[in-house]
Scaffold this motif. Structure first.
Motif, short mmCIF file in Angstrom:
data_model
loop_
_atom_site.label_atom_id
_atom_site.label_comp_id
_atom_site.label_asym_id
_atom_site.label_seq_id
_atom_site.Cartn_x
_atom_site.Cartn_y
_atom_site.Cartn_z
N GLU A 1 38.02 -60.30 15.99
CA GLU A 1 37.92 -61.20 16.87
C GLU A 1 36.92 -61.23 18.00
OE1 GLU A 1 41.39 -62.85 20.31
OE2 GLU A 1 41.61 -61.06 18.96
N MET A 2 36.46 -62.28 18.54
CA MET A 2 35.35 -62.45 19.42
C MET A 2 35.72 -63.38 20.57
SD MET A 2 31.72 -62.66 17.09
CE MET A 2 31.94 -61.78 15.63
N VAL A 3 35.65 -62.82 21.92
CA VAL A 3 36.11 -63.66 22.93
C VAL A 3 35.32 -64.78 23.33
CG1 VAL A 3 36.94 -63.48 25.51
CG2 VAL A 3 37.67 -61.58 23.73
N ASP A 4 35.77 -66.04 23.47
CA ASP A 4 34.85 -67.11 23.91
C ASP A 4 34.49 -66.72 25.30
OD1 ASP A 4 33.93 -69.34 24.29
OD2 ASP A 4 35.60 -70.52 24.35
N GLY A 5 32.96 -67.00 25.47
CA GLY A 5 32.47 -67.06 26.59
C GLY A 5 32.22 -65.29 26.93
N MET B 1 32.14 -74.09 19.64
CA MET B 1 32.53 -74.23 18.05
C MET B 1 32.33 -72.92 17.14
SD MET B 1 33.71 -77.16 17.28
CE MET B 1 33.66 -77.05 15.47
N PHE B 2 31.36 -72.25 17.71
CA PHE B 2 30.99 -70.87 17.15
C PHE B 2 32.02 -70.10 17.11
CE2 PHE B 2 29.56 -66.64 18.13
CZ PHE B 2 29.20 -66.33 16.83
N TYR B 3 32.67 -69.72 18.41
CA TYR B 3 33.75 -68.86 18.59
C TYR B 3 35.08 -69.22 17.89
CZ TYR B 3 31.08 -66.45 22.18
OH TYR B 3 30.26 -65.58 22.79
N ARG C 1 22.13 -56.75 12.85
CA ARG C 1 22.89 -56.51 13.78
C ARG C 1 23.45 -57.83 14.89
NH1 ARG C 1 23.15 -51.28 14.26
NH2 ARG C 1 24.34 -51.35 16.18
N PHE C 2 24.63 -57.63 15.16
CA PHE C 2 25.32 -58.73 15.97
C PHE C 2 26.05 -58.22 17.00
CE2 PHE C 2 28.09 -62.32 16.90
CZ PHE C 2 27.39 -63.19 17.25
N SER C 3 25.70 -57.69 18.10
CA SER C 3 26.18 -56.88 18.98
C SER C 3 27.56 -57.29 19.55
CB SER C 3 25.41 -56.70 20.43
OG SER C 3 24.05 -56.11 19.89
N LYS C 4 27.76 -58.43 19.90
CA LYS C 4 29.24 -59.03 20.04
C LYS C 4 30.28 -58.75 18.98
CE LYS C 4 28.04 -62.99 23.24
NZ LYS C 4 26.43 -62.78 23.34
N GLY C 5 29.77 -58.82 17.73
CA GLY C 5 30.82 -58.56 16.79
C GLY C 5 30.95 -56.93 16.57
N ILE C 6 29.96 -56.45 16.76
CA ILE C 6 29.83 -54.91 16.65
C ILE C 6 30.81 -54.22 17.79
CG2 ILE C 6 28.62 -52.59 16.94
CD1 ILE C 6 26.34 -54.19 15.54
N PHE C 7 30.56 -54.87 19.22
CA PHE C 7 31.46 -54.38 20.17
C PHE C 7 32.91 -54.38 19.84
CE2 PHE C 7 27.74 -55.37 23.13
CZ PHE C 7 27.22 -54.09 23.07
N SER C 8 33.28 -55.44 18.94
CA SER C 8 34.53 -55.90 18.83
C SER C 8 35.11 -54.94 17.82
CB SER C 8 34.70 -57.35 18.63
OG SER C 8 36.11 -57.57 18.35
N TRP C 9 34.44 -55.00 16.78
CA TRP C 9 34.66 -54.11 15.48
C TRP C 9 35.00 -52.84 15.44
CZ3 TRP C 9 33.00 -50.34 12.34
CH2 TRP C 9 33.45 -50.15 11.07
N GLY D 1 25.92 -64.28 13.17
CA GLY D 1 27.14 -63.83 13.46
C GLY D 1 28.34 -64.02 12.55
N ILE D 2 28.31 -65.30 12.10
CA ILE D 2 29.12 -65.63 10.99
C ILE D 2 29.18 -64.73 9.72
CG2 ILE D 2 30.15 -67.59 9.71
CD1 ILE D 2 29.65 -69.29 12.00
N VAL D 3 27.99 -64.87 9.33
CA VAL D 3 27.69 -64.07 8.02
C VAL D 3 27.78 -62.58 7.95
CG1 VAL D 3 25.61 -63.47 6.30
CG2 VAL D 3 25.90 -65.96 7.10
N ASN D 4 27.32 -62.18 9.10
CA ASN D 4 27.64 -60.59 9.25
C ASN D 4 28.89 -60.08 9.40
OD1 ASN D 4 24.67 -60.48 9.31
ND2 ASN D 4 24.71 -59.86 11.51
#
Length: 317
Positions: A149-153, A137-139, A176-184, A218-221
């Motif tokens: 965009e963040m890849v599920d899993g 649900m988060f993704y 910081r939210f690394s999953k988002g930063i890596f994508s951004w 992650g959503i707020v950032n």
């Protein structure tokens, strides 16, 4: 050189297994290797194990030990800052990130001339069903609401070029939210898939509640959609109340039928008050993020490294 960044929190049992497996893989890699372990305020003997590993392999093993627990995001950032390699990978010490994928990841970067090879789990076997449900649900929510965009899993386990790592380090935000930063930051990325693995030793420090708070961050950032939704909820509530008021007044004037439903009135007041508190909570979350950013506090404080072990010098980042 290949830099292997490993954030650690209470990983005394996992670390020997991790290094043993990595040393087996090292023979298949045509790069010199450095390990960068970041002790994130562990309460067990993790720091002692790191000291022993450095003494056993002083040319390979480096470590940073925080003055307290600053969180995994701070650990990742500190490790990336300390990394000196042309290629940098981020891994967990519990061997849930398969080390045997590294040779293939290096080959992909060198032959395809891409900037990053990420990994993603195709299954979530071993996880509680409720955690898997909320993760999916988060993704869905973050990809629907956000521009990044963040890849599920997707895992933090990825291999990056020096150029991409330098770009990530340019983002010095406190929240910081690394999953988002890596994508951004962009850069061409391909993903390798693998099945979920259990920890080799120890217990996870991620509870359901901590993961839930992490997902909210992650959503707020990376999205202001919650603020927009709060505005729509407020506008809808205001319009609905206005139409209801007009209806009651007209009905009273035409049919002389005053409304005397005290329970329904209380229910409406509580409902609208709840909406107001919800919207204030959303706004307050963003204000709290701004508050922390404006304080300009360090993301982490290093109490000890392999170089400062003798004089216990404290450094700030």
């Amino acid at each position: 050189m290949l830099s292997i960044v490993v954030p650690c929190y209470n990983e005394e049992e996992s670390l020997p297994f991790f290094v043993e497996e990595m040393e087996k893989i090292a023979t298949k890699i045509n790069h010199s290797i450095e390990y960068i372990f970041v002790n994130d305020g562990s309460k067990d003997q993790t720091l002692k194990v790191l000291r022993e590993l450095h003494q056993a392999m002083p040319e390979k093993v480096r470590y940073l030990s925080f003055s307290k627990n600053f969180g995994k995001e701070a650990g990742l950032y500190a490790g990336l800052q300390a990394a000196r390699g042309d290629l940098v990978t981020v891994m967990d010490a519990d061997l849930q990130d398969p080390p045997e994928l590294l040779p293939q990841m290096i080959t992909m970067i060198e032959q395809k001339e891409i900037d990053c090879v990420g990994t993603r789990r195709t299954t979530r076997e071993g996880e509680p069903p409720i955690r898997s449900f909320f993760a999916k649900m988060f993704y869905k929510l973050v990809n629907k609401f956000g521009d990044t965009e963040m890849v599920d899993g997707a895992r933090d386990f990825r291999l990056m070029t020096r150029q991409m790592v330098d770009a990530i380090l340019e983002l010095t935000e406190y929240n910081r939210f690394s999953k988002g930063i890596f994508s951004w930051v962009g850069f061409e990325t391909e993903y390798l898939e693998y099945e979920n693995r259990e920890r080799v030793a120890g217990e996870t420090s991620w509870s359901f509640w901590s993961l839930f708070k992490y997902s909210i961050d992650g959503i707020v950032n990376f999205s202001d959609v919650p603020l927009t939704l709060a505005s729509f909820v407020g506008a809808f509530s205001c319009l609905g109340s206005g139409f209801a008021l007009i209806f009651i007044v007209l009905r009273t004037l035409i049919f002389d039928d005053p409304t005397d439903g005290w329970p329904s009135l209380v229910a409406i007041i509580l409902f609208v008050s709840g909406l107001q508190l919800l919207c204030l909570g959303i706004i307050g979350k963003y204000i709290g993020k701004i508050f922390l950013e404006t304080k300009k506090r360090p993301i982490y404080i290093v109490k000890e490294t392999e170089e400062t072990q003798q004089n216990k010098k404290v450094t700030y980042k």
